[in-house]
Design a protein around this motif. Structure first.
Motif, PDB file in Angstrom:
ATOM      1  N   LYS A   6      32.953  -6.532   6.211  1.00 58.02           N
ATOM      2  CA  LYS A   6      32.428  -5.148   6.283  1.00 58.02           C
ATOM      3  C   LYS A   6      32.169  -4.984   4.856  1.00 58.02           C
ATOM      4  CE  LYS A   6      33.172  -0.399   7.955  1.00 58.02           C
ATOM      5  NZ  LYS A   6      34.309   0.485   8.381  1.00 58.02           N
ATOM      6  N   ASN A  38      23.581  -7.766  -1.363  1.00 54.62           N
ATOM      7  CA  ASN A  38      23.790  -9.056  -0.805  1.00 54.62           C
ATOM      8  C   ASN A  38      23.938 -10.197  -1.665  1.00 54.62           C
ATOM      9  OD1 ASN A  38      23.579  -8.019   1.750  1.00 54.62           O
ATOM     10  ND2 ASN A  38      21.433  -8.629   2.053  1.00 54.62           N
ATOM     11  N   ILE A  58      24.649 -15.539   4.439  1.00 57.00           N
ATOM     12  CA  ILE A  58      24.693 -14.423   5.313  1.00 57.00           C
ATOM     13  C   ILE A  58      23.876 -14.924   6.560  1.00 57.00           C
ATOM     14  CG2 ILE A  58      23.851 -11.864   5.603  1.00 57.00           C
ATOM     15  CD1 ILE A  58      24.160 -11.816   2.709  1.00 57.00           C
ATOM     16  N   LYS A  59      24.381 -14.943   7.787  1.00 58.22           N
ATOM     17  CA  LYS A  59      24.205 -15.245   9.191  1.00 58.22           C
ATOM     18  C   LYS A  59      23.392 -14.009   9.633  1.00 58.22           C
ATOM     19  CE  LYS A  59      24.496 -19.711   9.042  1.00 58.22           C
ATOM     20  NZ  LYS A  59      23.419 -20.639   9.135  1.00 58.22           N
ATOM     21  N   GLY A  61      22.929  -9.512   9.861  1.00 58.61           N
ATOM     22  CA  GLY A  61      23.480  -8.378   9.159  1.00 58.61           C
ATOM     23  C   GLY A  61      22.927  -8.033   7.814  1.00 58.61           C
ATOM     24  N   HIS A  62      21.765  -8.850   7.479  1.00 61.14           N
ATOM     25  CA  HIS A  62      21.137  -8.443   6.040  1.00 61.14           C
ATOM     26  C   HIS A  62      20.922  -7.464   5.544  1.00 61.14           C
ATOM     27  CE1 HIS A  62      20.760 -13.098   5.474  1.00 61.14           C
ATOM     28  NE2 HIS A  62      19.981 -13.014   6.702  1.00 61.14           N
ATOM     29  N   THR A  63      20.697  -6.448   6.512  1.00 57.07           N
ATOM     30  CA  THR A  63      20.486  -4.971   6.282  1.00 57.07           C
ATOM     31  C   THR A  63      21.435  -4.189   6.774  1.00 57.07           C
ATOM     32  OG1 THR A  63      18.970  -4.558   8.252  1.00 57.07           O
ATOM     33  CG2 THR A  63      17.777  -5.096   6.081  1.00 57.07           C
ATOM     34  N   LYS A  65      25.712  -3.057   7.342  1.00 57.00           N
ATOM     35  CA  LYS A  65      27.207  -2.844   6.484  1.00 57.00           C
ATOM     36  C   LYS A  65      28.115  -4.004   7.199  1.00 57.00           C
ATOM     37  CE  LYS A  65      26.970   1.685   4.586  1.00 57.00           C
ATOM     38  NZ  LYS A  65      27.719   2.943   4.456  1.00 57.00           N
ATOM     39  N   GLN A  66      27.908  -4.391   8.482  1.00 55.14           N
ATOM     40  CA  GLN A  66      28.563  -5.399   9.190  1.00 55.14           C
ATOM     41  C   GLN A  66      27.715  -6.749   9.122  1.00 55.14           C
ATOM     42  OE1 GLN A  66      31.568  -5.331  10.626  1.00 55.14           O
ATOM     43  NE2 GLN A  66      31.807  -2.870  11.129  1.00 55.14           N
ATOM     44  N   LYS A  67      28.439  -7.680   8.504  1.00 59.56           N
ATOM     45  CA  LYS A  67      27.682  -9.080   8.174  1.00 59.56           C
ATOM     46  C   LYS A  67      28.489 -10.092   8.952  1.00 59.56           C
ATOM     47  CE  LYS A  67      25.630  -7.368   4.295  1.00 59.56           C
ATOM     48  NZ  LYS A  67      24.412  -6.936   4.323  1.00 59.56           N
ATOM     49  N   VAL A  69      29.346 -13.962   7.842  1.00 55.50           N
ATOM     50  CA  VAL A  69      28.924 -14.795   6.683  1.00 55.50           C
ATOM     51  C   VAL A  69      29.538 -16.386   6.884  1.00 55.50           C
ATOM     52  CG1 VAL A  69      29.234 -15.309   4.193  1.00 55.50           C
ATOM     53  CG2 VAL A  69      28.909 -12.847   5.226  1.00 55.50           C
TER      54      VAL A  69
END
Length: 74
Positions: A6, A38, A58-59, A61-63, A65-67, A69
């Protein structure tokens, strides 16, 4: 290894906070414009886990807030 992250951009200082569920909350100084946040996220994770920057991807959620990785080499 895959980790849920996050991200909280525009923070006063960088900080990594481990959560009870195994995810991480990361405060970033950069704003989420032109991929700056990022890029900072990849750099701080690489430093934290002592891997090269190209080992952090980064798999999802590039744009957002939850990503999700992925960190190779752990």
């Amino acid at each position: 290894m895959k980790k849920m992250i996050k991200v909280k951009p525009n923070a006063k200082q960088q900080q990594i906070i481990p959560e009870a569920d195994g995810s991480l909350t990361i405060f970033l100084k950069s704003s989420p414009v032109d991929g700056k946040a990022n890029a900072e996220l990849i750099a701080i994770l690489a430093q934290h886990f002592d891997v090269a920057k190209n080992a952090v991807t980064i798999k999802l959620g590039h744009t957002g807030k939850q990503k999700l990785v992925e960190i190779v080499g752990l």
